[in-house]
Write a protein that holds these residues in place. Structure first.
Motif, PDB file in Angstrom:
ATOM      1  N   THR A 324       0.852  -1.190   0.000  1.00 48.63           N
ATOM      2  CA  THR A 324       0.000   0.000   0.000  1.00 48.63           C
ATOM      3  C   THR A 324       0.884   1.235   0.000  1.00 48.63           C
ATOM      4  N   PRO A 325       0.884   2.012  -1.097  1.00 43.87           N
ATOM      5  CA  PRO A 325       1.725   3.210  -1.147  1.00 43.87           C
ATOM      6  C   PRO A 325       1.362   4.191  -0.035  1.00 43.87           C
ATOM      7  N   GLY A 326       2.389   4.768   0.560  1.00 43.56           N
ATOM      8  CA  GLY A 326       2.187   5.695   1.658  1.00 43.56           C
ATOM      9  C   GLY A 326       2.028   5.028   3.004  1.00 43.56           C
ATOM     10  N   VAL A 327       1.850   3.706   3.012  1.00 40.17           N
ATOM     11  CA  VAL A 327       1.672   2.952   4.253  1.00 40.17           C
ATOM     12  C   VAL A 327       2.804   1.947   4.424  1.00 40.17           C
ATOM     13  N   GLU A 328       3.074   1.156   3.361  1.00 39.03           N
ATOM     14  CA  GLU A 328       4.100   0.105   3.432  1.00 39.03           C
ATOM     15  C   GLU A 328       5.275   0.367   2.498  1.00 39.03           C
ATOM     16  N   ILE A 329       5.141   1.365   1.660  1.00 40.89           N
ATOM     17  CA  ILE A 329       6.176   1.722   0.687  1.00 40.89           C
ATOM     18  C   ILE A 329       5.888   3.151   0.262  1.00 40.89           C
TER      19      ILE A 329
END
Length: 383
Positions: A324-329
Motif C-alpha cells: 500500500t503506497p504511503g503505508v508500506e512503501i
C-alpha cells in the motif's frame, strides 16, 4: 552433478516470542551517534519481533522435482540459489541440473514429477520436447519479462506451464499458444535479505543499486546535485554515462557487482533506498520489439523491503497488489516529488521507520520465495 535431497517431516521446537517493548524517545541533548544507535536498536528489536511471528509454515509435498538452473551466472545465480534453497525445504526429492546437461536423459532415469527451468534461454527446446514426450510435466519461470520477449516467445510454447513475473505478458503468451500461463513474481529470499543482527559498516542516507540504464541517467541527471548533497552512494555499471560523473564519482561505486550479502548490508545501513525500474523502450539493451510495457514490480522491490528499510520507488501499475503506497512503501511520479519525499523522511525518522517496518512485515508474511514456490507447486499439483 545432480544433487539429491530427501526431506522428512520434523517438528520444529517452539520458540518463545520476545516481548514487544514500548517506544520511548531518547533523552534530549544526546549525540547524533547515540541517536542513530538508539534508532537502529529500536528498529532491529521491532524487526526481530516480526521475524519471530510473521513467517508461515508450508507443507512438504511428496513430489520429485528436477530443477534446471539458468546457467547465466551472476546476477542470475542468486535467483538459482533462492529457488534451489526453497525447493529443498518444500519437496520430498530434488535433483539439480544445468542447461548444458543431458536433462532429458536424466529425466528418463530419475522419473521426476516435474522439470522446472529458470529463464530457459540457454536450455535447448529440443530437450524440453523430449522431456514432455516422456509424459513428464515441464515448467519455465521467466526472469526478464517483458524485456526479452523476442526470445521467450519462441521458447515458452514448448512448456506445459509458463510462469512470468510480468502481469502484462500473460495474454501475450496465451496468444502464442501457451495453455497454462500464470503470473508469479519473484519474492525475497529471506536467508539472503533480512535485517542485520548488528549494525552494518555502511552508513548512508540514500542508496541506489542497479545499472545506469538511459532512463535512469536521464532522470537523475537534473537532480544529481540535490541527491548527492546527502550521504549518498550509487552502485552499478554504466553510471559513467552521467554528464557530471567526474564531479560525483567519489560517491559512485562503478562497475562493482555486489552479491546478496553485500547488497543486504547496504540496504540495512541506508535510511532510504531508491528503486527505479528500467524502461521497456530502450532498444540498446532490450529485445522487446513489440514494445510491451511493464506493469509489475521488479524483484528488488521485495528484497529492499525485506531488510526493513524505507523504499522509495517509481509507481508501477501493479504495485498496489503487493504494498500500500504511503503505508508500506513510498512512491514518486516526478523528480521533484522524489526529492520532497527524501527530505521529508530524512527529517522524520519515526515516520520513515514505521513505513519501513510495515513494508517489512508485509514482505515476510506474503512475499517470500516460500510463498511463491508454494503457489507454483499448488498451481501444478493442486492442493
Amino acid at each position: 552433478m545432480a544433487v539429491k535431497r530427501v526431506k522428512t517431516h520434523r517438528k520444529k521446537p517452539r520458540r518463545a516470542k520476545p516481548k514487544r517493548l514500548p517506544y520511548t524517545a531518547h533523552p534530549v541533548g544526546q549525540s547524533v551517534p547515540f541517536q542513530r544507535g538508539y534508532e537502529d536498536g529500536y528498529l532491529r528489536g521491532r524487526a526481530n519481533y516480526v521475524m519471530n511471528r510473521a513467517t508461515e509454515s508450508f507443507p512438504i509435498r511428496p513430489v520429485h522435482v528436477l530443477y534446471v538452473s539458468s546457467g547465466k551466472g551472476f546476477p542470475y545465480s542468486p535467483l538459482d540459489e533462492a529457488i534451489r534453497g526453497t525447493l529443498q525445504d518444500m519437496v520430498m526429492t530434488l535433483h539439480v541440473a544445468g542447461p548444458n546437461d543431458s536433462v532429458a536423459e536424466m529425466a528418463a532415469s530419475l522419473k521426476p514429477d516435474l522439470v522446472l527451468v529458470l529463464d530457459g534461454m540457454y536450455f535447448p527446446t529440443e530437450q524440453v520436447d523430449a522431456i514432455r514426450n516422456q509424459g513428464i510435466r515441464t515448467a519455465v519461470w521467466l526472469t526478464d519479462d517483458p524485456y526479452y520477449t523476442d526470445m521467450t516467445l519462441n521458447t515458452a510454447p514448448h512448456y506445459d506451464y509458463v510462469f512470468t513475473l510480468e502481469l502484462n505478458c500473460i495474454e501475450l503468451y496465451q496468444n502464442y499458444g501457451c495453455q497454462e500461463v500464470h503470473y508469479l513474481p519473484f519474492g525475497a529470499y529471506l536467508p539472503q535479505f533480512h535485517p542485520n543482527t548488528f549494525p552494518t559498516q555502511h552508513r548512508r542516507d540514500i542508496s541506489f543499486i542497479g545499472s545506469g540504464y538511459w532512463n535512469r541517467i536521464n532522470y537523475f541527471s537534473p537532480i544529481l546535485p540535490q541527491i548527492m548533497s546527502y550521504q549518498t552512494v550509487f552502485n552499478g555499471i554504466w553510471w559513467d554515462r552521467l554528464p557530471k560523473f567526474e564531479k560525483y564519482k567519489h560517491k559512485i561505486e562503478l562497475n562493482r557487482w555486489m552479491n546478496p550479502e553485500e547488497t543486504k548490508d547496504v540496504y540495512n545501513g541506508t535510511k532510504i533506498v531508491l528503486n527505479m525500474h528500467r524502461s521497456h523502450e530502450d532498444d540498446s539493451i532490450n529485445n522487446n520489439s513489440l514494445k510491451i510495457p511493464a506493469f509489475s514490480p521488479n524483484p528488488r522491490t521485495f528484497e529492499i523491503s525485506a531488510c526493513a528499510t524505507l523504499q522509495l520507488t517509481d509507481a508501477r501499475q501493479d504495485l498496489s497488489r503487493f504494498y500500500t503506497p504511503g503505508v508500506e512503501i513510498e512512491t514518486y511520479e516526478t523528480a521533484s516529488e522524489m526529492m520532497d519525499k527524501i527530505e521529508y523522511y530524512l527529517a522524520n525518522e519515526d515516520k520513515r521507520r514505521e513505513v519501513a517496518l510495515r513494508g517489512f512485515e508485509r514482505t515476510w508474511k506474503e512475499h517470500s520465495y516460500n510463498n511463491q514456490i508454494h503457489t507454483l507447486l499448488q498451481t501444478i499439483f493442486g492442493s
